[in-house]
Scaffold this active site. Structure first.
Site, PDB file in Angstrom:
ATOM      1  NE  ARG A  88       0.904   4.100  -3.785  1.00 38.61           N
ATOM      2  CZ  ARG A  88       0.546   3.253  -3.313  1.00 38.61           C
ATOM      3  NH1 ARG A  88      -0.465   2.618  -4.486  1.00 38.61           N
ATOM      4  NH2 ARG A  88       0.499   2.220  -2.305  1.00 38.61           N
ATOM      5  CD  GLU A 133      -4.533  -6.870   8.698  1.00 32.11           C
ATOM      6  OE1 GLU A 133      -4.502  -5.680   7.886  1.00 32.11           O
ATOM      7  OE2 GLU A 133      -5.257  -6.820   9.619  1.00 32.11           O
TER       8      GLU A 133
HETATM    9  P1  AMP Z   1       4.727  -1.724   5.010  1.00 37.00           P
HETATM   10  O1  AMP Z   1       5.360  -2.909   4.336  1.00 37.00           O
HETATM   11  O2  AMP Z   1       3.670  -2.066   5.819  1.00 37.00           O
HETATM   12  O3  AMP Z   1       5.795  -0.705   5.425  1.00 37.00           O
HETATM   13  O4  AMP Z   1       3.872  -1.125   3.771  1.00 37.00           O
HETATM   14  C1  AMP Z   1       4.587  -0.215   2.754  1.00 37.00           C
HETATM   15  C2  AMP Z   1       3.898  -0.352   1.412  1.00 37.00           C
HETATM   16  O5  AMP Z   1       2.603  -0.388   1.170  1.00 37.00           O
HETATM   17  C3  AMP Z   1       4.262   0.846   0.526  1.00 37.00           C
HETATM   18  O6  AMP Z   1       4.986   0.248  -0.602  1.00 37.00           O
HETATM   19  C4  AMP Z   1       2.851   1.529   0.427  1.00 37.00           C
HETATM   20  O7  AMP Z   1       2.713   1.828  -0.924  1.00 37.00           O
HETATM   21  C5  AMP Z   1       1.907   0.802   0.810  1.00 37.00           C
HETATM   22  N1  AMP Z   1       1.043   1.291   1.980  1.00 37.00           N
HETATM   23  C6  AMP Z   1       1.090   0.823   3.371  1.00 37.00           C
HETATM   24  N2  AMP Z   1       0.263   1.528   3.981  1.00 37.00           N
HETATM   25  C7  AMP Z   1      -0.295   2.455   3.205  1.00 37.00           C
HETATM   26  C8  AMP Z   1      -1.204   3.581   3.457  1.00 37.00           C
HETATM   27  N3  AMP Z   1      -1.865   3.746   4.720  1.00 37.00           N
HETATM   28  N4  AMP Z   1      -1.567   4.438   2.532  1.00 37.00           N
HETATM   29  C9  AMP Z   1      -0.793   4.141   1.290  1.00 37.00           C
HETATM   30  N5  AMP Z   1       0.033   3.272   0.928  1.00 37.00           N
HETATM   31  C10 AMP Z   1       0.104   2.305   1.974  1.00 37.00           C
END
Ligand code: AMP
Length: 176
Positions: free
Chosen positions: A64, A101
């Site tokens: 995205r 996770e």
């Molecule tokens: P993080 O590494 O935990 O910051 O996760 C970020 C990545 O995971 C981004 O590229 C987002 O596209 C996706 N992502 C994580 N959580 C969500 C969520 N609640 N809704 C949509 N996309 C998410």
């Protein structure tokens, strides 16, 4: 839409509970992407803080992040650098792994994706725990990009992702 007006971009984000797994509220940005005015305002506002700062490339995180990075790059008169999941890029890459996770994931970008010292803006849709952005920033630094900022559409503040990307000028249009 004038420069001063602000659409309620939050109203274009759909919450999808328990996707892709139980306990996660997925922020679905497809209604925002599908609306011409909302999409245009999104990329304009994501680009705004860095207008005139000489950004050469906007790096977008698969997948995205690609859609937003392309729009932001056009607003800034910059090119696009894709930061992809493992195994998708055809030439020599730098790679960084990060924890999910369950297990780990790896991001990659071409070693010659931008000239040494070029000003780069990193773009993604959501800042959650920050692991994804942290990995992408590590790659961009190894390439020799001068990362001057990180622009997210959405920040999930309660997950404290900002703590993982300290030292970077990180902005988000929508906070939860
Ligand atoms: P993080 O590494 O935990 O910051 O996760 C970020 C990545 O995971 C981004 O590229 C987002 O596209 C996706 N992502 C994580 N959580 C969500 C969520 N609640 N809704 C949509 N996309 C998410």
């Amino acid at each position: 839409m004038t420069k001063t007006s602000a659409m309620d971009l939050k109203s274009f984000i759909e919450d999808v509970p328990d996707f892709p797994q139980k306990g996660v509220i997925f922020k679905d940005i497809t209604p925002l992407l599908a609306d011409a005015k909302a999409f245009d305002e999104t990329v304009r506002r994501m680009a705004e803080p860095w207008e005139g700062s000489g950004i050469l490339a906007v790096a977008g995180i698969e997948s995205r992040g690609f859609l937003l990075a392309a729009g932001v790059a056009l607003k800034l008169g910059a090119g696009v650098v894709p930061v992809r999941k493992r195994g998708k890029l055809p030439r020599a890459v730098y790679a960084e792994s990060y924890s999910l996770e369950y297990g780990t994931a790896t991001l990659e970008a071409h070693q010659d994706a931008c000239p040494n010292g070029a000003k780069v803006l990193l773009v993604d849709d959501v800042l959650a725990t920050g692991g994804t952005a942290q990995a992408a920033l590590g790659i961009l630094e190894r390439i020799g990009g001068r990362v001057v900022g990180v622009s997210f559409l959405i920040e999930l503040g309660f997950l404290k992702g900002r703590d993982r990307i300290k030292g970077y000028d990180a902005r988000a249009l929508i906070a939860y």
